[in-house]
Write a protein that holds these residues in place. Structure first.
Motif, short mmCIF file in Angstrom:
data_model
loop_
_atom_site.label_atom_id
_atom_site.label_comp_id
_atom_site.label_asym_id
_atom_site.label_seq_id
_atom_site.Cartn_x
_atom_site.Cartn_y
_atom_site.Cartn_z
N ASP A 15 42.59 -5.17 54.24
CA ASP A 15 43.65 -5.07 55.60
C ASP A 15 43.97 -6.34 56.11
O ASP A 15 45.19 -5.98 56.55
CB ASP A 15 42.56 -4.23 56.56
CG ASP A 15 42.30 -3.03 56.20
OD1 ASP A 15 43.25 -2.39 55.88
OD2 ASP A 15 41.05 -2.74 56.70
N GLY A 70 49.08 -4.69 54.36
CA GLY A 70 47.54 -4.04 55.25
C GLY A 70 48.11 -3.27 56.07
O GLY A 70 47.74 -1.71 55.94
N GLU A 71 49.05 -3.10 56.47
CA GLU A 71 49.63 -2.54 57.74
C GLU A 71 50.41 -0.81 56.29
O GLU A 71 50.16 0.19 56.96
CB GLU A 71 50.91 -2.50 58.50
CG GLU A 71 51.90 -1.67 58.84
CD GLU A 71 53.60 -2.28 59.94
OE1 GLU A 71 53.18 -1.42 60.66
OE2 GLU A 71 52.78 -3.31 59.78
N ARG A 105 46.89 1.54 55.17
CA ARG A 105 46.22 1.28 56.76
C ARG A 105 47.17 3.03 56.73
O ARG A 105 46.71 4.01 57.56
CB ARG A 105 46.33 0.70 57.66
CG ARG A 105 45.61 -0.49 57.78
CD ARG A 105 45.31 -0.76 58.89
NE ARG A 105 46.05 -1.68 59.61
CZ ARG A 105 46.32 -3.61 58.99
NH1 ARG A 105 45.37 -3.68 58.43
NH2 ARG A 105 47.75 -3.76 59.52
N TYR A 134 42.41 -0.20 46.81
CA TYR A 134 42.58 -0.14 48.36
C TYR A 134 41.53 0.87 48.89
O TYR A 134 39.95 0.90 49.63
CB TYR A 134 43.14 -0.21 49.12
CG TYR A 134 43.84 0.38 51.21
CD1 TYR A 134 43.70 -1.00 51.31
CD2 TYR A 134 43.60 1.19 51.21
CE1 TYR A 134 43.68 -1.53 52.92
CE2 TYR A 134 43.39 1.07 52.20
CZ TYR A 134 43.70 0.48 53.37
OH TYR A 134 43.02 -0.15 55.08
N HIS A 172 38.03 2.42 51.38
CA HIS A 172 38.46 2.54 52.07
C HIS A 172 38.36 4.07 52.87
O HIS A 172 38.58 4.89 54.00
CB HIS A 172 39.96 2.66 52.99
CG HIS A 172 39.92 0.63 53.11
ND1 HIS A 172 40.14 -0.13 52.37
CD2 HIS A 172 40.18 -0.03 54.24
CE1 HIS A 172 39.74 -1.86 52.61
NE2 HIS A 172 40.06 -1.44 53.67
#
Length: 356
Positions: A281, A286-287, A290, A349, A353
């Motif tokens: 993240d 990261g953005e 997410r 990722y 997550h």
């Protein structure tokens, strides 16, 4: 990434655009995906033509439109660009309001006054009024071809009544343009994500006629072309082989590559650090990651299918509807039979997550 890692470098270029927005015509960052551009331009030079551009998000659909319309303007064609996302909820709540909005957008770009009172007849219906308006107020005003590019057409899927009537009208325009002199000046571009679920018979759909162009990931020669304007040698990346750790993560994904090259040339992060943090993240992705994760968590069906892909190293067969939706998000690449992850970054990722 922590702000304390930033250090200003003399070599930062003001000419490098931050990734994420469509590239303008003539941008040094635009990469040809031959023969796609040539096919699009050749088709738009034909009377009554239609070009359909299909690709997941962040693959360069709008940049391609900007490129081919720039070439068209050099050939003294008229061009207009309609982004469906700009239609507000009021316009999208009623077919007549939407079609008036559509014509208004075109008229504004052509510097023509609206004349709805003269050519919009309630008794004739919205579609026929819009068709008459297009013919009388736009096509008959110019001797040269008129290219109308409709971007993000997939946004209309959430408005089935609008979509059914609007797209069937475009199909009728395409057919008229094959035989009627005035309409032969009309050239259409429709850009959208993957397969669209529409309440349309095949003979009323504009998505099975004209030239379809699918935008693929960049090839390695195209990745080299993309890297060139970033002058990465100034940050110690002296040859293309040095980028292999990054390419192993993101492959030829245009947006992910542009984002990496931008931050590398800025001196904000080293290649080693970028790769180490890429699937976290706090990394540069990261953005983006997410946002994808949140979208998956809001749909149990997509979550289950994507988790299945994470656990399977080989391409697998997915339900067609599910595959289309994951492809729209850019998470997977699909052919007619099987689907695979878009890139290794997503595996790294999402394995940490997503809850299975």
């Amino acid at each position: 990434m922590a702000a304390t890692r930033y250090s200003r470098r003399d070599h930062i270029s003001n000419k490098i655009e931050f990734p994420g927005s469509p590239l303008s015509f003539g941008s040094p960052l635009y990469i040809d995906r031959s023969p796609i551009e040539d096919l699009a331009i050749a088709t738009l030079n034909q009377v009554g033509s239609l070009v359909r551009i299909k690709a997941p998000q962040r693959m360069g659909k709008t940049s391609l439109i900007n490129h081919v319309m720039g070439v068209a303007r050099q050939a003294e064609m008229q061009t207009v660009f309609v982004d469906i996302r700009q239609a507000d909820t009021k316009a999208l709540g009623d077919l007549d309001k939407f079609l008036r909005w559509f014509c208004w957008v075109i008229g504004q770009q052509l510097n023509l006054d609206t004349k709805f009172d003269e050519y919009w007849f309630e008794s004739a219906g919205s579609k026929l009024s819009c068709t008459t308006y297009m013919q009388e107020c736009f096509l008959r005003q110019f001797e040269c071809p008129l290219i109308v590019a409709i971007d993000t057409a997939h946004y209309l899927v959430d408005y089935p009544n609008i979509a059914k009537n609007f797209f069937s009208m475009l199909r009728s325009w395409y057919e008229q343009a094959r035989v009627r002199d005035d309409w032969q000046k009309l050239r259409l571009i429709i850009a959208h994500v993957a397969e669209l679920e529409l309440p349309l018979p095949s003979n009323q759909s504009p998505f099975n006629v004209g030239l379809q162009l699918n935008l693929p990931y960049f090839t390695m020669p195209q990745v080299k072309d993309l890297a060139e304007p970033y002058e990465l040698h100034k940050v110690g990346i002296d040859d293309f082989f040095t980028l292999q750790p990054l390419l192993s993560l993101v492959g030829g994904h245009p947006y992910l590559l542009q984002l990496a090259f931008y931050w590398l040339q800025s001196g904000y992060v080293s290649l080693t650090q970028l790769v180490q943090e890429a699937s976290t993240d706090r990394g540069i992705y990261g953005e983006h990651l997410r946002c994808l994760c949140l979208a998956l968590q809001q749909d149990d069906t997509l979550m289950a299918a994507f988790n299945q892909m994470l656990l399977t190293p080989e391409p697998i067969r997915l339900n067609a509807k599910t595959a289309y939706r994951l492809e729209d998000m850019g998470l997977i690449q699909s052919n007619d039979v099987q689907s695979s992850l878009g890139c290794e970054l997503y595996r790294q990722y999402f394995c940490t997550h997503l809850e299975g």
